[in-house]
Design a protein around this motif. Structure first.
Motif, PDB file in Angstrom:
ATOM      1  N   PRO A   7       0.842  -1.198   0.000  1.00 33.52           N
ATOM      2  CA  PRO A   7       0.000   0.000   0.000  1.00 33.52           C
ATOM      3  C   PRO A   7       0.878   1.250   0.000  1.00 33.52           C
ATOM      4  CG  PRO A   7      -0.652  -1.516   1.751  1.00 33.52           C
ATOM      5  CD  PRO A   7       0.582  -2.077   1.131  1.00 33.52           C
ATOM      6  N   ARG A   8       0.600   2.193  -0.899  1.00 30.81           N
ATOM      7  CA  ARG A   8       1.484   3.351  -1.059  1.00 30.81           C
ATOM      8  C   ARG A   8       1.125   4.504  -0.135  1.00 30.81           C
ATOM      9  NH1 ARG A   8       0.696   3.509  -7.275  1.00 30.81           N
ATOM     10  NH2 ARG A   8      -1.227   2.728  -6.377  1.00 30.81           N
ATOM     11  N   ARG A  11      -4.477   5.448   2.900  1.00 31.07           N
ATOM     12  CA  ARG A  11      -5.813   5.083   2.385  1.00 31.07           C
ATOM     13  C   ARG A  11      -5.807   3.700   1.750  1.00 31.07           C
ATOM     14  NH1 ARG A  11      -8.577  10.909   1.002  1.00 31.07           N
ATOM     15  NH2 ARG A  11      -7.649  11.801   2.874  1.00 31.07           N
ATOM     16  N   GLU A  12      -4.771   3.438   0.942  1.00 33.99           N
ATOM     17  CA  GLU A  12      -4.688   2.099   0.332  1.00 33.99           C
ATOM     18  C   GLU A  12      -4.530   1.036   1.415  1.00 33.99           C
ATOM     19  OE1 GLU A  12      -2.533   3.449  -3.855  1.00 33.99           O
ATOM     20  OE2 GLU A  12      -1.726   1.749  -2.740  1.00 33.99           O
ATOM     21  N   GLU A  15      -7.926   0.405   3.047  1.00 30.13           N
ATOM     22  CA  GLU A  15      -8.731  -0.401   2.112  1.00 30.13           C
ATOM     23  C   GLU A  15      -8.328  -1.864   2.165  1.00 30.13           C
ATOM     24  OE1 GLU A  15     -11.416  -0.064   0.383  1.00 30.13           O
ATOM     25  OE2 GLU A  15     -11.473   1.945   1.273  1.00 30.13           O
ATOM     26  N   ALA A  16      -7.013  -2.112   2.086  1.00 32.08           N
ATOM     27  CA  ALA A  16      -6.512  -3.493   2.073  1.00 32.08           C
ATOM     28  C   ALA A  16      -6.890  -4.201   3.371  1.00 32.08           C
ATOM     29  CB  ALA A  16      -5.002  -3.498   1.868  1.00 32.08           C
ATOM     30  N   SER A 209       2.150   6.535   4.978  1.00 34.97           N
ATOM     31  CA  SER A 209       2.001   5.164   4.488  1.00 34.97           C
ATOM     32  C   SER A 209       2.545   4.261   5.595  1.00 34.97           C
ATOM     33  CB  SER A 209       2.803   4.964   3.204  1.00 34.97           C
ATOM     34  OG  SER A 209       4.173   4.803   3.501  1.00 34.97           O
TER      35      SER A 209
END
Ligand SMILES: Cc1cc2nc3c(=O)[nH]c(=O)nc-3n(C[C@H](O)[C@H](O)[C@H](O)COP(=O)(O)O)c2cc1C
Ligand SMILES: [Mn+2]
Lengths: 486, 85
Positions: A7-8, A11-12, A15-16, A209
């Motif tokens: 995840p970068r 937010r990513e 989500e993951a 991140s």
């Protein structure tokens, strides 16, 4: 190395985690005043999914992500690995990535930087516009920085440092934090800024991140922007600050810019700490004056709630302290088989497995460990042989209780470096960061005769011939056993 | 409206009555600024109706004291050196 797809940004990552069942979305309103903290604390104590709190009282539009890395599953997700990866697998991946070539960050245009979507300057600057939580009831203040990075630069050497150093909101323009004198920032302050009476520009990045956060609290000698690049397999995107020359992660949720004042201090603490106590006294600590705040639309504040095991401080710091020590010992040619810290030791005990091939090897390990940059963060080193599974506390504890000779196996190191956070330290030693440390040598002495003096382990695996073991294993159910009840 | 304040002390003797004190106090009033600090000249009293504002006390490790006070904030004290204001 295969392509890493970690995840970068935060937010990513959220989500993951939601997708794999490792985070929950909380839609009902949560109060920033104690309630959010209590949720995160209980999540840590139960090993629950991370709470993504989307509706915060008084702060429409903002959200919280709590306990981001307090399980090995979430740590695996952060690294772009299968959530079911085992700890040794995650550790091997960390070693592989952090032994690879450094990846330099890239600087991007402000227009492409999400963290610049909102910019507060001048009279608009007020930390109270951010949903700064009261993490534990009775804390000395609302903590802005609990899972974040404090970004600074050494003015002569030019190296950039991202460090996770807690920061309390004193008022809308002022924060105070525990920057230990032996930390990279602490050394830059005492080496350069304080003697000159100059202010040190800083930027605090929140909602990093997960790998940037991991870099900010890893005790690695590699500068954190490069380390983050190595961990994530790609260059970190940076963007220039509004009010100073520092560069900050462009994908962070919130950035606070300002100056560390050389000649002004305000009170900080007490605070619930990673040891599971409120130990360090309220004191006048490093003081940060805020000049600008920038943040993404719908910014998420990350919260770590430190206390009794297990939180991400314990989990991640145990992980990275252990692996960084493993690298150090191997760099010195010591035949270590592994290094492990149980998160439940609140990263106070290093367990080192070694092939005991020469005299004094445990002492050599302890001296390196305590004498290194890592040393102030733990006060016990336990050395076991390569037959002991360092990840299995039952085996390690058995070795400790049976092989560590009270007279020859326990070595106390006095007048070392400690921290104000050690619950066992005297109030005086806490105040001055004075430490003491201990080695538990659980190796059989090299001058004992291997045949006649060294005891034999009496276990099913060790004393019975292979054919008998196989016969017994194959007949187990036939004998009538149904599996032991624990 | 009466204000609610809180102070951290190591020892309750720091809260001497009948004279002016300089303390670091934080507001407990509801709202965005709850828990922010200021330095102030104050007077405190264990008589709860002596002054309009109330003061609650926490000890060294955050424990809430059961001693309650009323408080009068006389004036703010700015410790921040002028060049940073
Ligand atoms: C949640 C959390 C809070 C921390 N708070 C502090 C702190 O207040 N002061 C400090 O010196 N180190 C703190 N640490 C440890 C540092 O992050 C760690 O030592 C890191 O490696 C510092 O980087 P440095 O080597 O660049 O100084 C904290 C770590 C975690 C995980
Ligand atoms: Mn550093």
């Amino acid at each position: 190395m295969g392509k890493i797809s970690a995840p970068r940004n935060n937010r990513e990552f959220v989500e993951a985690c939601v997708k794999s069942g490792d985070a929950v979305r909380i839609k009902q309103e949560v109060d920033w005043d104690n309630e959010a903290g209590a949720i995160v604390r209980r999540v840590c104590e139960l090993g629950e999914a991370a709470p993504f709190m989307e509706n915060i009282k008084d702060y429409p539009g903002f959200s919280y992500f709590g306990a981001p890395l307090s399980t090995y599953r979430r740590m695996a997700i952060a690294l772009g690995m299968d959530p079911a990866s085992t700890l040794p697998q995650i550790g091997a991946e960390y070693l592989k990535r952090t032994n690879s070539e450094p990846i330099a960050p890239v600087v991007i245009d402000k227009r492409d930087a999400p963290c610049k979507e909102n910019i507060l300057l001048g009279d608009d600057v007020d930390l109270c516009k951010l949903p700064v939580p009261l993490v534990h009831d009775g804390d000395g203040g609302r903590y802005v920085g609990t899972w974040h990075g404090v970004i600074t630069k050494h003015p002569v050497r030019g190296d950039v440092n991202w460090g996770m150093y807690r920061q309390m909101m004193w008022d809308g323009r002022t924060m105070s934090g525990a920057v230990f004198p032996f930390s990279d920032l602490g050394k830059t302050l005492t080496d350069y800024y304080l003697p000159r009476g100059e202010g040190c520009p800083f930027a605090t990045a929140i909602g990093l991140s997960p790998l940037a956060a991991m870099a900010a609290c890893a005790p690695s000698p590699i500068p954190e922007p490069e380390l983050c690049g190595m961990l994530s397999g790609e260059a970190v995107r940076l963007v220039k600050c509004e009010t100073n020359d520092l560069e900050v992660p462009a994908d962070a949720e919130i950035i606070i810019e300002g100056m560390i004042l050389p000649d002004y201090k305000v009170e900080e603490g007490p605070f619930g700490e990673y040891t599971g106590y409120r130990t360090s006294p309220r004191d006048f600590r490093v003081t940060f004056r805020v000049d600008a705040i920038t943040y993404r639309n719908n910014a998420t504040m990350t919260i770590s709630n430190m206390g009794v095991p297990q939180d991400e401080g314990q989990l991640l710091r145990s992980f990275s302290l252990g692996l960084e020590l493993e690298k150090l010992l191997k760099s010195q040619g010591i035949p270590v088989t592994g290094v492990y810290m149980h998160p439940r030791s609140t990263h106070h005990m290093m367990i080192v497995g070694v092939k005991p091939t020469y005299a004094g090897i445990a002492m050599q390990i302890a001296q390196l460990a305590f004498g290194s940059k890592l040393g102030p963060w733990f006060h016990m080193v336990m050395v076991v042989d390569d037959q002991t599974d360092i990840f299995n506390w039952d085996e390690v504890y058995h070795a400790f209780c049976t092989r560590c000779n009270p007279e020859r196996g326990i070595h106390v190191f006095k007048n070392t470096t400690g921290t104000a956070l050690y619950p066992h330290a005297t109030p005086h030693d806490r105040k001055y960061s004075i430490g003491s440390q201990v080695l538990f040598d659980c190796l059989w002495p090299v001058d004992w005769d291997k045949t006649n003096d060294v005891p034999t382990i009496v276990s099913f695996k060790n004393v019975y011939p292979k054919d008998i073991q196989e016969k017994v294993l194959n007949s187990w159910a036939d004998y009538g056993f149904r599996g032991a009840k624990k | 409206m009466a204000n609610k304040w809180e102070v951290f002390v190591m020892d309750l003797a720091e809260l001497a009555e009948g004279k002016e004190l300089e303390l670091t106090i934080r507001t407990l009033n509801d709202g965005l600024h709850k828990y922010t600090y200021q330095r102030a000249k104050v007077e405190v009293s264990s008589k709860l109706d002596q002054f309009a504002d109330s003061l609650q006390v926490r000890l060294g490790r955050g424990q809430l004291s059961d001693r309650k006070f009323s408080i009068r904030v006389i004036e703010r004290v700015e410790r921040l050196p002028a060049q940073y204001r």
